[in-house]
Motif scaffolding. Structure first.
Motif, PDB file in Angstrom:
ATOM      1  N   SER A  33       0.760  -1.059   0.075  1.00  0.00           N
ATOM      2  CA  SER A  33       0.065   0.022   0.124  1.00  0.00           C
ATOM      3  C   SER A  33       0.654   1.191   0.030  1.00  0.00           C
ATOM      4  O   SER A  33       1.596   1.293   0.685  1.00  0.00           O
ATOM      5  N   GLY A  34       0.720   2.020  -0.965  1.00  0.00           N
ATOM      6  CA  GLY A  34       1.298   3.518  -0.974  1.00  0.00           C
ATOM      7  C   GLY A  34       2.285   3.364  -2.047  1.00  0.00           C
ATOM      8  O   GLY A  34       2.774   4.580  -2.262  1.00  0.00           O
ATOM      9  N   LEU A  35       2.637   2.111  -2.570  1.00  0.00           N
ATOM     10  CA  LEU A  35       3.797   2.067  -3.447  1.00  0.00           C
ATOM     11  C   LEU A  35       3.293   2.191  -5.129  1.00  0.00           C
ATOM     12  O   LEU A  35       4.163   2.576  -5.881  1.00  0.00           O
ATOM     13  N   LEU A  36       2.184   1.855  -5.183  1.00  0.00           N
ATOM     14  CA  LEU A  36       1.554   1.566  -6.610  1.00  0.00           C
ATOM     15  C   LEU A  36       1.281   2.846  -7.137  1.00  0.00           C
ATOM     16  O   LEU A  36       1.827   3.267  -8.409  1.00  0.00           O
ATOM     17  N   GLN A  37       1.226   4.073  -6.497  1.00  0.00           N
ATOM     18  CA  GLN A  37       0.973   5.244  -7.066  1.00  0.00           C
ATOM     19  C   GLN A  37       2.334   5.953  -7.461  1.00  0.00           C
ATOM     20  O   GLN A  37       2.694   6.873  -8.243  1.00  0.00           O
ATOM     21  N   TRP A  38       3.502   5.438  -7.160  1.00  0.00           N
ATOM     22  CA  TRP A  38       4.744   5.935  -7.383  1.00  0.00           C
ATOM     23  C   TRP A  38       5.405   5.010  -8.539  1.00  0.00           C
ATOM     24  O   TRP A  38       6.524   5.227  -8.824  1.00  0.00           O
ATOM     25  N   SER A  39       4.652   4.011  -8.988  1.00  0.00           N
ATOM     26  CA  SER A  39       5.459   3.085  -9.879  1.00  0.00           C
ATOM     27  C   SER A  39       5.587   3.751 -11.107  1.00  0.00           C
ATOM     28  O   SER A  39       5.103   4.480 -11.923  1.00  0.00           O
ATOM     29  N   GLU A  40       7.125   3.876 -11.696  1.00  0.00           N
ATOM     30  CA  GLU A  40       7.560   4.285 -12.871  1.00  0.00           C
ATOM     31  C   GLU A  40       7.236   3.422 -13.886  1.00  0.00           C
ATOM     32  O   GLU A  40       7.005   3.765 -15.187  1.00  0.00           O
ATOM     33  N   TYR A  41       7.567   2.116 -13.898  1.00  0.00           N
ATOM     34  CA  TYR A  41       7.564   1.035 -15.028  1.00  0.00           C
ATOM     35  C   TYR A  41       6.202   0.197 -14.582  1.00  0.00           C
ATOM     36  O   TYR A  41       6.813  -0.810 -13.812  1.00  0.00           O
ATOM     37  N   PRO A  42       5.143   0.399 -15.103  1.00  0.00           N
ATOM     38  CA  PRO A  42       4.170  -0.628 -14.681  1.00  0.00           C
ATOM     39  C   PRO A  42       4.362  -1.962 -15.237  1.00  0.00           C
ATOM     40  O   PRO A  42       3.892  -3.128 -14.651  1.00  0.00           O
ATOM     41  N   GLU A  43       5.256  -2.132 -16.278  1.00  0.00           N
ATOM     42  CA  GLU A  43       5.521  -3.694 -16.611  1.00  0.00           C
ATOM     43  C   GLU A  43       6.185  -4.409 -15.985  1.00  0.00           C
ATOM     44  O   GLU A  43       6.288  -5.749 -15.958  1.00  0.00           O
ATOM     45  N   LEU A  44       6.762  -3.963 -14.788  1.00  0.00           N
ATOM     46  CA  LEU A  44       7.650  -4.483 -13.765  1.00  0.00           C
ATOM     47  C   LEU A  44       6.795  -4.842 -12.483  1.00  0.00           C
ATOM     48  O   LEU A  44       7.411  -5.512 -11.535  1.00  0.00           O
ATOM     49  N   GLY A  45       5.604  -4.314 -12.512  1.00  0.00           N
ATOM     50  CA  GLY A  45       5.079  -4.265 -11.147  1.00  0.00           C
ATOM     51  C   GLY A  45       5.478  -3.659 -10.060  1.00  0.00           C
ATOM     52  O   GLY A  45       6.362  -2.664 -10.316  1.00  0.00           O
ATOM     53  N   VAL A  46       4.989  -3.730  -8.807  1.00  0.00           N
ATOM     54  CA  VAL A  46       5.307  -2.626  -7.751  1.00  0.00           C
ATOM     55  C   VAL A  46       6.868  -2.773  -7.237  1.00  0.00           C
ATOM     56  O   VAL A  46       7.389  -2.250  -7.102  1.00  0.00           O
ATOM     57  N   LEU A  47       7.001  -4.182  -6.970  1.00  0.00           N
ATOM     58  CA  LEU A  47       8.411  -4.731  -6.636  1.00  0.00           C
ATOM     59  C   LEU A  47       9.395  -4.515  -7.370  1.00  0.00           C
ATOM     60  O   LEU A  47      10.536  -4.148  -7.050  1.00  0.00           O
ATOM     61  N   GLY A  48       9.164  -4.878  -8.608  1.00  0.00           N
ATOM     62  CA  GLY A  48       9.937  -4.855  -9.734  1.00  0.00           C
ATOM     63  C   GLY A  48      10.292  -3.418 -10.129  1.00  0.00           C
ATOM     64  O   GLY A  48      11.502  -3.060 -10.110  1.00  0.00           O
ATOM     65  N   ASP A  49       9.461  -2.623  -9.987  1.00  0.00           N
ATOM     66  CA  ASP A  49       9.743  -1.191 -10.229  1.00  0.00           C
ATOM     67  C   ASP A  49      10.713  -0.750  -9.056  1.00  0.00           C
ATOM     68  O   ASP A  49      11.873   0.161  -9.455  1.00  0.00           O
ATOM     69  N   LEU A  50      10.404  -1.016  -8.006  1.00  0.00           N
ATOM     70  CA  LEU A  50      11.211  -0.578  -6.770  1.00  0.00           C
ATOM     71  C   LEU A  50      12.801  -1.160  -6.983  1.00  0.00           C
ATOM     72  O   LEU A  50      13.599  -0.129  -6.610  1.00  0.00           O
ATOM     73  N   LEU A  51      12.795  -2.064  -7.344  1.00  0.00           N
ATOM     74  CA  LEU A  51      14.273  -2.640  -7.657  1.00  0.00           C
ATOM     75  C   LEU A  51      14.894  -2.165  -8.665  1.00  0.00           C
ATOM     76  O   LEU A  51      16.083  -2.131  -8.591  1.00  0.00           O
ATOM     77  N   ALA A  52      14.300  -1.863  -9.693  1.00  0.00           N
ATOM     78  CA  ALA A  52      14.779  -1.277 -10.928  1.00  0.00           C
ATOM     79  C   ALA A  52      15.079   0.253 -10.846  1.00  0.00           C
ATOM     80  O   ALA A  52      15.699   0.646 -11.759  1.00  0.00           O
ATOM     81  N   SER A  53      14.713   1.039  -9.930  1.00  0.00           N
ATOM     82  CA  SER A  53      14.898   2.130  -9.755  1.00  0.00           C
ATOM     83  C   SER A  53      16.348   2.633  -9.711  1.00  0.00           C
ATOM     84  O   SER A  53      17.273   1.652  -9.002  1.00  0.00           O
ATOM     85  N   THR A  54      16.674   3.512  -9.971  1.00  0.00           N
ATOM     86  CA  THR A  54      18.212   4.005 -10.123  1.00  0.00           C
ATOM     87  C   THR A  54      19.050   4.320  -8.661  1.00  0.00           C
ATOM     88  O   THR A  54      20.164   4.219  -8.570  1.00  0.00           O
ATOM     89  N   ASP A  55      17.950   4.584  -7.757  1.00  0.00           N
ATOM     90  CA  ASP A  55      18.605   4.915  -6.373  1.00  0.00           C
ATOM     91  C   ASP A  55      18.731   3.557  -5.547  1.00  0.00           C
ATOM     92  O   ASP A  55      19.007   3.419  -4.372  1.00  0.00           O
TER      93      ASP A  55
END
Length: 792
Positions: free
Chosen positions: A751-773
């Motif tokens: 909860s609270g992570l979906l709205q910050w997702s940059e890459y929908p093709e990766l899902g919530v956790l995948g997007d979190l891991l793929a972020s540059t930071d």
């Protein structure tokens, strides 16, 4: 103006300035109504008006699926309208007859370059590789309607028409029987079915038909030479044959010499490209001097140039925008400007007031040739057990009309003097055909239907001790090490072998026809792609040698437009019964994984298309550090599975479970559980949770007995931010992290992570891991389970 029957003859008085006035003396002189005193400003105004009018119309009509050719034609018809006398006077000033010579010259030059452009993109080897079905369809598509048209004119039209009109009607029938390859290729590309099974068959058939087209046009040109100058006919024919032989035995070998002079992997020198373009102009002049059409030489020269990289691609890149973006709208618009809608409505002879027999016979011939072509192109595929819808779609493809027919009838009008009303009728039939046929095709043929899955092709439902089939896609050389690491981690064994289909994807540039190559069946080396495929083949052959009798690797290369690559991927996965497709992420990181070096949006769009249509499960592999891992007891491959729940996470779990048999892999399963506060407010005690708990029981038991290779951890979290903190702490500890996609699914743990997702093709956790930071150099593998037709 005087009239002879339905033919109008205009008389104009014109003043010519010597020397000609090219540039304007005053800035606003042309805008104040001086018609054609200054050639260059007038030409610039005409070009700008045509370009912006075409852009405006296609901006709206394109959204309705109407091709750009129709927008160009509508602009030409509007400019030619004579219903409004006030507009007619203004049009005469802007498109004054003196200025039309310059505009017509530019448009003819554009069409010449267009034919050269199409010739360069055409792969003539397709004719040799064409199946019997394509050869039969291409031959019948020309011969059957033409013979029926000739029979109709001979047995029926001769009762109503004189000999001159019969000859013109035969030419009209012959042009309507044509199946031009440039038109078919353009329609298939616009409909995005160029590399579908039907598109490939249509292109092969059209290319066979194009050979008949060239043969018929050559005979027509030679007949004209004999009629005009019988004494010089054989001299011109000999010169034309010598030109053809020089193209085949001198110019084409010279093109291969240019390719050999170009270092592998680099671009052809601009000097060579400019020399080829100059040769195209000279070939046009040469064939004109021989008495043949000036357009014949550039097209033949284009066919002699090896398509694709490096030479064909370099030429196409040089002239693509100039030809398709600027010159072709001018050509189509100027051809359509010759249509007078009042002539189109004129179906009666002005002398006796009777119905014009020539108009009636022309309509009947057009209907007869079109119907015969549709029927003739439908029967062979039906005989080969093709579905009825696909057979009708193929016949409509072969019956498409466009720019080539429009150019042909414009030439016939100039040479043979076709009446204005008949010319307007034929041109309007071409425009209607070019508009309606693609729209019918887009509704009749859906290439996506074949991907609809009713059979389960995923990892979860894969039976034990069965072959695991994977399709791995490669775009760049740096995709190879990460893909090999992933496949090696699955541990191919004799009890559970792995069959890997490796597909190298190359964007189609400098070719009209997409190419699909199986390197295992390739008998002859293809120099244009050997450099790109060599590293791929060698790397996976070495990988195959490490796991003899447990791993089989088949390599392929697909050259197709970027927006249609998904069809090659999904079709191969469908035909090979794969359970998983592995796609590379569209970003490329630096060697330390701290920054992004490359971001390819076309690759990202491709990943979206494959995930929506794939007939099996799909995984996106994100590689932050491009290196080959050495599997050994000293350097174990550490893998972490992040598990929240759901079918995608269960698919990811079964993929990770295959790795537990690899003695050099250390697997850690981290399950995120919602805290009691969130658990009581959510519907967590459902069937999905039961399934999640059941499949994790094996890992829990393995962990209890103290297996050093497998570790199970449970993390209780309050919300998404707390989950993110835990994941960031794990990111730097593993070589590979596996997650399920879970598109659009929000749980208490996220909860609270979906709205910050940059890459929908990766899902919530995948997007979190793929972020540059995100810290660490771990590879990330995001899995989506197969979407079947029964999914809600």
């Amino acid at each position: 103006m005087s009239t002879e029957g339905n033919e109008k003859i205009f008389y104009f008085r014109s003043c010519t300035y010597l020397p000609p006035r090219v540039n304007s003396e005053k800035l606003w002189s042309n805008l104040r109504g001086l018609p054609s005193e200054n050639a260059l400003p007038m030409l610039q105004m005409q070009m700008c008006l045509i370009f912006f009018a075409t852009f405006f119309f296609h901006l709206f009509l394109g959204r309705l699926g109407i091709p750009k050719f129709t927008s160009m034609s509508i602009v030409g018809i509007i400019f030619a309208t004579t219903f409004n006398e006030i507009w007619a006077e203004r049009r005469k000033k802007l498109f004054f007859f003196d200025s039309q010579a310059n505009l017509g010259l530019l448009s003819a030059f554009g069409y010449m370059l267009f034919l050269f452009y199409i010739g360069v993109k055409t792969d003539m080897s397709v004719v040799h590789r064409s199946r019997r079905t394509a050869t039969n369809i291409g031959s019948i598509a020309i011969v059957a309607p033409f013979l029926c048209g000739v029979a109709f004119v001979h047995f029926h039209s001769r009762k109503y028409l004189d000999l001159a009109q019969q000859t013109k009607l035969l030419v009209i029938s012959g042009l309507f029987s044509m199946t031009p390859f440039p038109v078919i290729s353009s329609v298939l590309s616009d409909l995005k079915i160029l590399n579908s099974e039907l598109g490939r068959l249509g292109q092969s058939s059209a290319l066979v038909a194009e050979i008949f087209n060239v043969f018929m046009i050559s005979i027509l040109a030679f007949t004209k030479i004999i009629y005009q100058s019988p004494s010089s006919a054989w001299i011109y024919l000999t010169a034309a044959i010598l030109f053809m032989l020089s193209v085949i035995f001198i110019i084409r070998p010279a093109m291969f010499w240019i390719i050999k002079q170009t270092p592998e992997g680099s671009s052809v020198s601009d000097h060579y490209v400019y020399c080829v373009l100059i040769m195209a102009l000279l070939s046009s002049y040469a064939t004109h001097r021989f008495g043949f059409f000036a357009l014949f030489g550039p097209f033949i020269l284009g066919l002699a140039i090896p398509e694709g990289p490096p030479l064909g691609t370099a030429i196409i890149k040089k002239i693509d925008t100039f030809v398709n973006g600027i010159l072709m709208p001018i050509f189509v618009t100027t051809c359509a400007m010759r249509i007078d809608l009042r002539d189109f409505m004129n179906w009666r002879d002005k002398v006796d007031g009777k119905v014009d027999d020539f108009m009636v016979q022309t309509v009947v011939v057009i209907i007869v040739t079109s119907l015969v072509k549709i029927i003739a192109c439908t029967l062979p595929p039906l005989y080969r057990s093709m579905p009825l819808n696909d057979a009708i779609s193929l016949s409509l493809i072969m019956n498409c009309k466009g720019i080539v027919e429009m150019a042909g009838y414009s030439v016939v009008r100039d040479v043979m003097g076709v009446p204005d009303n008949v010319f307007a009728l034929v041109m309007m039939c071409i425009i209607v055909n070019a508009t309606v046929t693609p729209m019918i095709l887009s509704n009749l043929y859906d290439p996506m239907k074949k991907y609809t899955g009713y059979t389960k092709r995923n990892i979860l439902d894969l039976k034990s001790n069965t072959e695991f089939r994977v399709l791995a896609c490669i775009h760049r050389p740096d995709n190879i090490p990460s893909t090999i690491n992933l496949l090696e981690a699955t541990y191919p064994a004799k009890e559970e072998p792995v069959c890997a289909y490796v597909l190298q994807l190359i964007e189609l540039i400098g070719r009209a026809s997409p190419i699909f190559i199986c390197h295992q069946l390739q008998k002859k080396r293809n120099d244009s792609i050997s450099f790109m495929a060599e590293k791929l083949i060698d790397a996976f052959q070495n990988f195959e040698q490490e796991f003899k009798d447990a791993l089989v690797v088949n390599t392929f290369t697909a050259i197709s437009p970027a927006e249609m690559m998904y069809d090659d991927i999904c079709t191969l996965a469908l035909n090979k019964f794969t359970s998983l497709i592995v796609l590379p992420f569209h970003k490329k990181w630096s060697s330390d994984g701290s920054s992004t070096e490359l971001e390819d949006e076309s690759l990202r769009e491709l990943n979206f298309c494959v995930m929506e249509r794939a007939p099996c499960s799909v995984g996106i592999l994100i590689e932050k550090a491009q290196m080959t891992h050495i599997f050994s007891p000293e350097t174990p491959y550490t893998v972490c599975l992040l598990f929240i729940g759901g079918k995608d996470d269960r698919e990811a779990f079964f993929f990770a479970k295959r790795m537990t048999k690899n003695p050099h892999v250390r697997l850690t399963v981290v399950r995120f559980l919602a805290s009691k506060n969130n658990e009581s407010n959510s519907e967590i005690k459902d069937w999905q949770t039961v399934l999640d708990t059941r499949i994790l029981d094996d890992i829990k038991m393995t962990n209890k007995v103290g297996d050093a290779y497998v570790k199970y951890i449970e993390k209780v979290v309050e919300d998404g931010p707390e989950t993110a903190l835990v994941i960031r702490s794990l990111a730097s500890k593993y070589d590979l992290i596996i997650v399920g996609r879970q598109l659009g699914v929000e749980t208490p743990q996220t909860s609270g992570l979906l709205q910050w997702s940059e890459y929908p093709e990766l899902g919530v956790l995948g997007d979190l891991l793929a972020s540059t930071d995100a810290a660490g150099k771990a590879s990330i593998f995001v899995i989506q389970q197969q979407r079947t037709a029964n999914d809600v």
